[in-house]
Design an enzyme around this catalytic site. Structure first.
Site, mmCIF file in Angstrom:
data_model
loop_
_atom_site.group_PDB
_atom_site.id
_atom_site.type_symbol
_atom_site.label_atom_id
_atom_site.label_comp_id
_atom_site.label_asym_id
_atom_site.label_seq_id
_atom_site.Cartn_x
_atom_site.Cartn_y
_atom_site.Cartn_z
ATOM 1 N N LYS A 149 0.866 -1.185 0.000
ATOM 2 C CA LYS A 149 0.000 0.000 0.000
ATOM 3 C C LYS A 149 0.899 1.231 0.000
ATOM 4 O O LYS A 149 1.925 1.245 0.690
ATOM 5 C CB LYS A 149 -0.885 -0.040 1.249
ATOM 6 C CG LYS A 149 -1.896 1.080 1.355
ATOM 7 C CD LYS A 149 -2.757 0.913 2.609
ATOM 8 C CE LYS A 149 -3.843 1.977 2.716
ATOM 9 N NZ LYS A 149 -4.705 1.754 3.899
ATOM 10 N N SER A 196 -9.630 1.908 2.848
ATOM 11 C CA SER A 196 -8.741 2.642 1.984
ATOM 12 C C SER A 196 -7.715 1.777 1.246
ATOM 13 O O SER A 196 -7.100 2.251 0.296
ATOM 14 C CB SER A 196 -7.991 3.682 2.819
ATOM 15 O OG SER A 196 -7.203 3.054 3.809
ATOM 16 N N SER A 241 -9.939 -0.534 6.985
ATOM 17 C CA SER A 241 -9.350 -0.399 5.649
ATOM 18 C C SER A 241 -8.647 -1.618 5.072
ATOM 19 O O SER A 241 -8.280 -1.610 3.901
ATOM 20 C CB SER A 241 -8.373 0.773 5.635
ATOM 21 O OG SER A 241 -9.092 1.964 5.479
HETATM 22 N N1 GLN Z 1 -13.131 3.932 6.069
HETATM 23 C C1 GLN Z 1 -12.676 4.416 7.324
HETATM 24 C C2 GLN Z 1 -12.341 5.877 7.205
HETATM 25 O O1 GLN Z 1 -12.729 6.460 6.266
HETATM 26 C C3 GLN Z 1 -11.480 3.618 7.779
HETATM 27 C C4 GLN Z 1 -10.238 4.004 7.092
HETATM 28 C C5 GLN Z 1 -9.057 3.188 7.514
HETATM 29 O O2 GLN Z 1 -9.189 2.138 8.142
HETATM 30 N N2 GLN Z 1 -7.885 3.698 7.200
HETATM 31 O O3 GLN Z 1 -11.695 6.450 8.022
#
Ligand code: GLN
Length: 483
Positions: free
Chosen positions: A76, A151, A175
């Site tokens: 990532k 993400s 994410s």
């Molecule tokens: N979707 C969640 C957010 O928008 C979690 C994001 C993540 O785990 N980095 O913050």
């Protein structure tokens, strides 16, 4: 060879069916052909990959190969990689080249993996659809009109499309698990402190945790073996022995006590997703697991608590991006203040700015007690719900996401709707617990993810339960058409 899992590739490399160099070249060719449509990679590191593959082949020839020697992976794009740019999905870091490797990158390289490139992600890991990326959204290989999740959507889509057999992700509120669910792959968020956060661009430091993404639980175990462990450079990493996660994968789960949190099966859950989860529960019963209903009474507070704590920590972490030391700087600043304002104004996207504003507000002198402190107190209550549940059961089971992949654009203009994509995943981050998602069927023609949440440092048991399910089913082997 692109359809093989990491375990299968490892065996094939050991048997000399093909070399790491041939495998790497084949996957780089696939990335070249498929990535323009998927947008899963921000950077492809072909030359470095071929060099690492040659090294892996030399190691094998010298009799020094381990299980991950020559296995291609992707990171990532928030893991710092020496000499290769790390963008975090943001214009702010479009030109950032780290002088050092993240511990996770270092450890996986030391285990012999070959890095094919850096994967697309929501900007600064803020999002559930990959639509906040400066580099454009990732397409879901199961249907290019739907989101990959976020993400870590680039890692999930790349693994689902067989561009790479495994990848890293990070999970602050879901994410790793949510994109894994939406793309039909497996993903594990380890216990907070299990994997080093050194060299990982921080979003919310008390919640961020790195973990593996792959097609099977067995592959997650192989990757976690290399990723986990104490790191003196991360003061929150835990000094605790790392077991061999592959050793207990095949143990019987007869008598395993699984809790079904009633809050995870109520309003908001798509009916067809619910049916797939019910079928998975039946499968677990056949494998000898015993089910009990449990309650996590404070779970409805997880999303609101997360959206105070996450942005608060983000507002602090992201203050370092000021146009001075690294990252984007605006053109022709009039004075220092103008440079700060325009560099941040132009460098950050809308969602990141929204969270910096929310976080700064929640931490401001007059509101700290009402928001941040209160959120921390409720966070403790959320963790206590789990502690109580784990007095009765060994792990919890439920859906990873309330719906399957939604359409691109569908939730983009409605932040609250977007935030609810993570209703079932966020609590594990607030409580610091390990949790994974594995494929468990289809709804509306798209993959459904099943989530298992475990006690602190109980990754081995979660992987064992996931592996047994995958031995009994073949959802994890389903392949999106055209890939
Ligand atoms: N979707 C969640 C957010 O928008 C979690 C994001 C993540 O785990 N980095 O913050």
């Amino acid at each position: 060879m692109h359809d093989k899992t990491i375990a299968e590739l490892s065996a094939a490399l050991a048997a000399g069916e093909f070399s790491a160099l041939e495998l790497t070249q084949a996957l780089l060719d696939r990335i070249g052909a498929q990535n323009p449509a998927l947008n899963a990679f921000i950077t492809v590191t072909a030359e470095q990959a071929l060099a690492q593959a040659r090294e892996a082949d030399a190691k094998r020839a010298a009799g020094e190969a381990g299980p991950l020697t020559g296995i291609p992976i992707a990171h990532k794009d928030l893991f710092c990689t020496a000499g290769v740019r790390t963008t975090c999905g943001s214009k702010m870091l479009d030109n950032f080249i780290s002088p050092y490797d993240a511990t996770v990158v270092e450890k996986l390289a030391a285990a012999g993996t070959v890095m094919l490139g850096k994967t697309n992600m929501d900007e600064f890991a803020m999002g559930s659809s990959n639509e906040t990326s400066f580099y454009g959204p990732v397409k879901n290989p199961w249907n290019p009109e739907t989101v990959s999740g976020g993400s870590s959507g680039g890692s999930a889509a790349a693994v689902a499309a067989r561009l790479v057999p495994g990848a890293t992700g990070t999970d602050t509120g879901g994410s790793i698990r949510q994109p894994a669910a939406l793309c039909g792959i497996s993903g594990l968020k380890p216990t907070y402190g299990r994997v080093s956060r050194y060299g990982l661009i921080a979003y919310a430091s008390s919640l961020d945790q790195a973990g593996p993404m792959a097609r099977t639980a067995e592959d997650l175990a192989l990757l976690l073996n290399a990723m986990a462990g104490f790191d003196p450079r991360d003061s929150t990493s835990v000094e605790r022995q790392v077991p061999d996660y592959t050793e207990t994968l095949a143990a019987s789960i007869k008598g395993l006590k699984i809790g079904l949190p009633k809050e995870y099966f109520g309003e908001g859950l798509d009916g067809e997703v619910g049916k797939a989860i019910e079928a998975a529960i039946e499968e677990y019963r056949r494998l000898g697991a015993e089910f009990t209903e449990v309650s996590l009474p404070n779970s409805r507070l997880a999303v609101p608590v997360y959206y105070v704590i996450g942005p608060a920590e983000a507002s602090s972490n992201l203050s370092r991006f000021d146009g001075v030391r690294f990252g984007y700087r605006c053109e022709n600043p009039r004075d220092l203040e103008d440079m700060y304002k325009r560099s941040r104004g132009e460098g950050f996207g809308e969602e990141v700015k929204r969270r910096i504003l929310i976080g700064t507000y929640a931490l401001s002198a007059g509101y700290y007690d009402a928001y941040y402190l209160k959120a921390q107190q409720v966070r403790r209550l959320i963790r206590e719900d789990f502690v109580k549940a784990f007095e009765q059961v060994d792990m919890l089971l439920g859906p990873t996401s309330p719906t399957v992949a939604f359409r691109l654009g569908e939730r983009r203009d409605d932040p609250v709707q977007m935030y609810l994509s993570d209703v079932y995943t966020i609590a594990a981050n607030l409580a610091g617990l390990p949790a994974l998602s594995i494929p468990a069927g289809f709804a509306h023609g798209l993959p459904v993810g099943l989530q298992l949440i475990g006690r602190d440092f109980d990754e081995a048991r979660l992987l064992n339960a996931a592996h047994k399910f995958q031995q009994a089913t073949d959802w994890h082997a389903a392949r999106p058409e055209g890939y």
